[in-house]
Structure formats: C-alpha cells, structure tokens
Design an enzyme around this catalytic site. Structure first.
Site, mmCIF file in Angstrom:
data_model
loop_
_atom_site.group_PDB
_atom_site.id
_atom_site.type_symbol
_atom_site.label_atom_id
_atom_site.label_comp_id
_atom_site.label_asym_id
_atom_site.label_seq_id
_atom_site.Cartn_x
_atom_site.Cartn_y
_atom_site.Cartn_z
ATOM 1 N N ARG A 48 34.540 36.859 38.969
ATOM 2 C CA ARG A 48 33.752 36.992 37.564
ATOM 3 C C ARG A 48 34.459 38.231 36.996
ATOM 4 O O ARG A 48 34.498 38.086 35.676
ATOM 5 C CB ARG A 48 32.300 36.882 37.654
ATOM 6 C CG ARG A 48 31.781 35.526 37.998
ATOM 7 C CD ARG A 48 31.859 34.431 37.276
ATOM 8 N NE ARG A 48 31.322 33.210 37.479
ATOM 9 C CZ ARG A 48 31.979 32.185 38.165
ATOM 10 N NH1 ARG A 48 33.385 32.421 38.357
ATOM 11 N NH2 ARG A 48 31.201 31.111 38.308
ATOM 12 N N ASP A 157 14.986 34.361 29.812
ATOM 13 C CA ASP A 157 16.081 34.435 30.597
ATOM 14 C C ASP A 157 16.932 35.657 30.093
ATOM 15 O O ASP A 157 16.890 35.890 28.991
ATOM 16 C CB ASP A 157 16.813 33.140 30.725
ATOM 17 C CG ASP A 157 17.678 33.032 32.214
ATOM 18 O OD1 ASP A 157 17.279 32.203 32.797
ATOM 19 O OD2 ASP A 157 18.540 33.635 32.312
#
Length: 290
Positions: A48, A157
């Site tokens: 990532r 979130d």
C-alpha cells in the site's frame, strides 16, 4: 514481489521499503490514527505504501514520508488510511448481538426513559454501511416498539471511500446473502448485475460521518449515545490505543449505555471502566451509573 512504484517519465523506480522506512511509516500512522502494524502485516503495508509513492510521484519512500508528515490539508493521510483499512462485512453479521439488542439491551435502557424519548445507536466503524443498515432493518423487523421511540442511528468510519459507498447503499449478492427474500423485497431495489440498493428512506435515516477514534476532538462531538457497536476495530490497535479508544467511547455513552464488541474482542482485557453484562444472546459492556 511487491508492485513497483514508478514515477512517470523517470527511469528510476522505487521497489522496496527499508526496515527504517517501514518503522517510521508505521509510527506516523500509529500516532495519527492509533492503528498498529507490525512485521506480520509487512507485505500488506509495503504494498500500500509503494502504491501511494507511485501515485504521488514521489522520488523515494523518504520523500513520501515527508509529504505525509507535512501535509497540512490532511488529504494524503486520508488517502493512505483509506488504502490501509480492510472493510470486510455483510448484513446481519454476528446476528446474536442484534438479537441481544432487542431482547435485552433496549428493554434495560428504555426502562429509564419516557416513551417517545430519543434513542441513539452508533456504528463505529460502519465500513460500507452493512452494519448501520442492519441495525435499522433488525429494529424494523424484530422490535414492535420501534415506532414509539425517536431512534437515531449514527454511523462513522475513518475511511472516506467506504462512507461514500455506505451513503449510496448499493450492495452485491454476497453482502445481502443472509437476508430473506421478503426483507430484500421490502427494503431494497434490485439493480443489474445482481446488486441491491437500500431504499432512499432508510439511507436518509442514518447520519454518516468521518471519525478518527484517536482524535479526541472528533470523539468529543458525540455524547449521550445509548449503544455503540464497535466490532472488529480494536484488533488493529495496540494495548495503549485500545485503552484510549475505550475511554473515548466511555465518555460518549450515557450512564447505563452499552458497547458491543466483536466476538474475538474483550473489554475486560482492555479497560476496567465498564461492567460486563452477560445476557442470553451475547456478552456486552455497560457504562456504570456510578
């Protein structure tokens, strides 16, 4: 082999993350979000990280870390956090806790309220929306008292991508596989490619927001919550961050309010602030009245 991060127009390529760069990156993410990554997640994190190095056209990992550290807009932190978070969920996951909500938790809470009062339920983290929508559907299907109370469902979130998906309310067949045909027919519209979109009325009834549980100011904006569903988030934290998150949730709850954790998580190993409540359907954690 990790995906190569290349800078357009350049012959050089960043293909590896050094041990020192990995430690610095993980430390930065930990300080900003509370999420802890160790060597067991090395391949995932490196992958990532190198993707963001390429996408920002940074000439090195070190230069990307500098960009991330001094990004005053917070946009790059948002993008790398989006890349690091894993959002695996489906409707009516760990259904026994929803049963506990209507059979045990709500009767206990509402015994201390007057009919018509507000009831606040918070899904944190909410991922792509399956959990907060599951709460709404479960109440509509299994709680006859639902029309007699002012039910407010909050959903938060840290990942802005999943929040956008949650607001859209479109789900694939896997996400809705545990829902009956009658529930799908009442609350969803079928779309092409075996996708389902939850009705506008339900989508509009849930308040979605971005929240970093490690940000005290953001968490301070939530008060008088009756029930928090915080499932499978704390597994990404270390002991210190878990305790801080538990303290933040404690402050958000009204006295007598409840926290529901994931099946592999235990508040007893995190914080002594909460009382353990063992109901027939689930073990949950209550903020004491004292």
């Amino acid at each position: 082999m990790l995906k190569t991060a290349t800078r357009p127009g350049s012959r050089s390529a960043v293909t590896t993350v050094s041990d020192d760069e990995f430690r610095k990156f993980c430390d930065l993410i930990y300080r900003r979000t509370g999420m802890s990554y160790g060597e067991t997640k090395r391949y995932f994190v490196d992958h990532r990280l190198l993707e963001r190095v390429a996408q920002t056209e940074s000439p090195s990992v070190q230069s990307y870390l500098s960009l991330l550290r001094f990004d005053t807009t917070g946009r790059e932190l948002e993008l790398i956090v989006n890349a690091l978070t894993v959002n695996e969920t489906y409707f009516w996951r760990e259904e026994h806790q929803f049963a506990c909500l209507t059979r045990s938790i709500l009767p206990d809470i509402l015994a201390r309220k007057r009919r018509g009062d507000r009831l606040r339920i918070w899904s944190l983290p909410c991922s792509t929306g399956e959990e907060p929508y599951s709460i709404a559907l479960w109440l509509l299907e299994n709680w006859p008292e639902v029309d007699h109370w002012d039910v407010e469902i909050l959903a938060s979130d840290i990942d802005t991508r999943v929040l956008e998906a949650a607001r859209a309310g479109i789900f694939d067949a896997r996400s809705v596989q545990r829902l009956s045909h009658s529930v799908l027919g009442r609350y969803f519209t079928r779309l092409p490619d075996d996708r389902w979109q939850i009705l506008d009325a339900l989508r509009g009834s849930i308040e979605f927001s971005r929240v970093n549980v490690s940000d005290r100011d953001q968490m301070a904006g939530f008060r008088d919550v009756d029930v928090i569903f915080c499932r499978n988030m704390l597994i990404y934290f270390d002991d210190v961050s878990r305790r801080e998150a538990a303290e933040a949730m404690f402050s958000c709850l009204t006295p007598g309010g409840y926290v529901c954790l994931g099946h592999s998580e235990s508040m007893s190993r995190i914080s002594s602030l909460f009382d353990v409540r063992r109901f027939d359907d689930a073990i949950v954690y209550q903020r004491p009245f004292r």
